[in-house]
Design an enzyme around this catalytic site. Structure first.
Site, mmCIF file in Angstrom:
data_model
loop_
_atom_site.group_PDB
_atom_site.id
_atom_site.type_symbol
_atom_site.label_atom_id
_atom_site.label_comp_id
_atom_site.label_asym_id
_atom_site.label_seq_id
_atom_site.Cartn_x
_atom_site.Cartn_y
_atom_site.Cartn_z
ATOM 1 N N CYS A 225 3.339 74.044 0.484
ATOM 2 C CA CYS A 225 3.656 74.636 -0.688
ATOM 3 C C CYS A 225 4.505 73.697 -1.468
ATOM 4 C CB CYS A 225 4.533 75.893 -0.641
ATOM 5 S SG CYS A 225 4.724 76.781 -2.337
ATOM 6 N N CYS B 45 7.477 75.396 -3.586
ATOM 7 C CA CYS B 45 8.486 75.557 -2.447
ATOM 8 C C CYS B 45 9.351 74.343 -2.248
ATOM 9 C CB CYS B 45 8.197 76.524 -1.452
ATOM 10 S SG CYS B 45 7.528 78.104 -1.992
#
Length: 177
Positions: free
Chosen positions: A131, A134
């Site tokens: 991700c 993130c």
């Protein structure tokens, strides 16, 4: 030492991974809580039984119960957040990014350990789960508080090597089943 036991499970073709496990276990750019929290969060994020057991056994000799819990919590919360935020990033319809997530994430604000350690662990898990949103968010928090790039890189290296070791061990286990 459980890292040696883990290394013993890696066949000859994974020699580089085995050597990297050893060098990362002896890494000094992170303190023990940061380092072993990264190892533990990474192992729990991947969930390969023998790897989780061996890393957890070693981490338990160095981490407080609170740090053990927080490292597992980093794996758990990032397991959710990485899917959600990666999906928003990948979807063409950007309207979803304007909607509130409506997901509980209280542990991020109060992990029970030093917040920056938790951010390091979350960065490693976010790398494992792929991700980018993130990773950028956690790296940004770390950099805002002066965390050197070599420490962030160490967390990423630990995540990468634990992932590779886990995949090798899972594959070898599948061959024997």
């Amino acid at each position: 030492m459980s890292i040696d036991a883990l290394r013993d499970l890696i066949p000859a073709y994974g020699k580089d991974i085995s050597l990297n496990l050893s060098s990362l276990a002896n890494e000094t750019v992170l303190n023990d809580q940061q380092k072993w929290g990264c190892f533990l969060a990474s192992a729990h994020a991947i969930g390969v039984g023998p790897v989780v057991k061996l890393i957890e056994a070693h981490a338990a000799t160095l981490l407080s119960p609170e740090a053990m819990n927080a490292a597992k919590a980093a794996a758990a919360i990032m397991g959710m957040n990485n899917i959600y935020y990666r999906s928003l990033h990948l979807m063409k319809n950007q309207e979803y990014t304007t909607l509130p997530a409506k997901l509980r994430m209280n542990v991020i604000g109060n992990p029970g350990v030093d917040k920056l350690d938790f951010e390091l662990w979350s960065t490693a898990v976010s790398a494992i789960n792929g991700c980018g949103a993130c990773m950028d968010a956690h790296e940004g928090e770390l950099r805002k508080h002066g965390t050197p790039n070599v420490q962030i890189q160490a967390a990423l290296r630990i995540g990468a090597v634990v992932h590779a070791a886990s995949r090798i061990i899972a594959s070898e286990t599948a061959l024997r089943a």
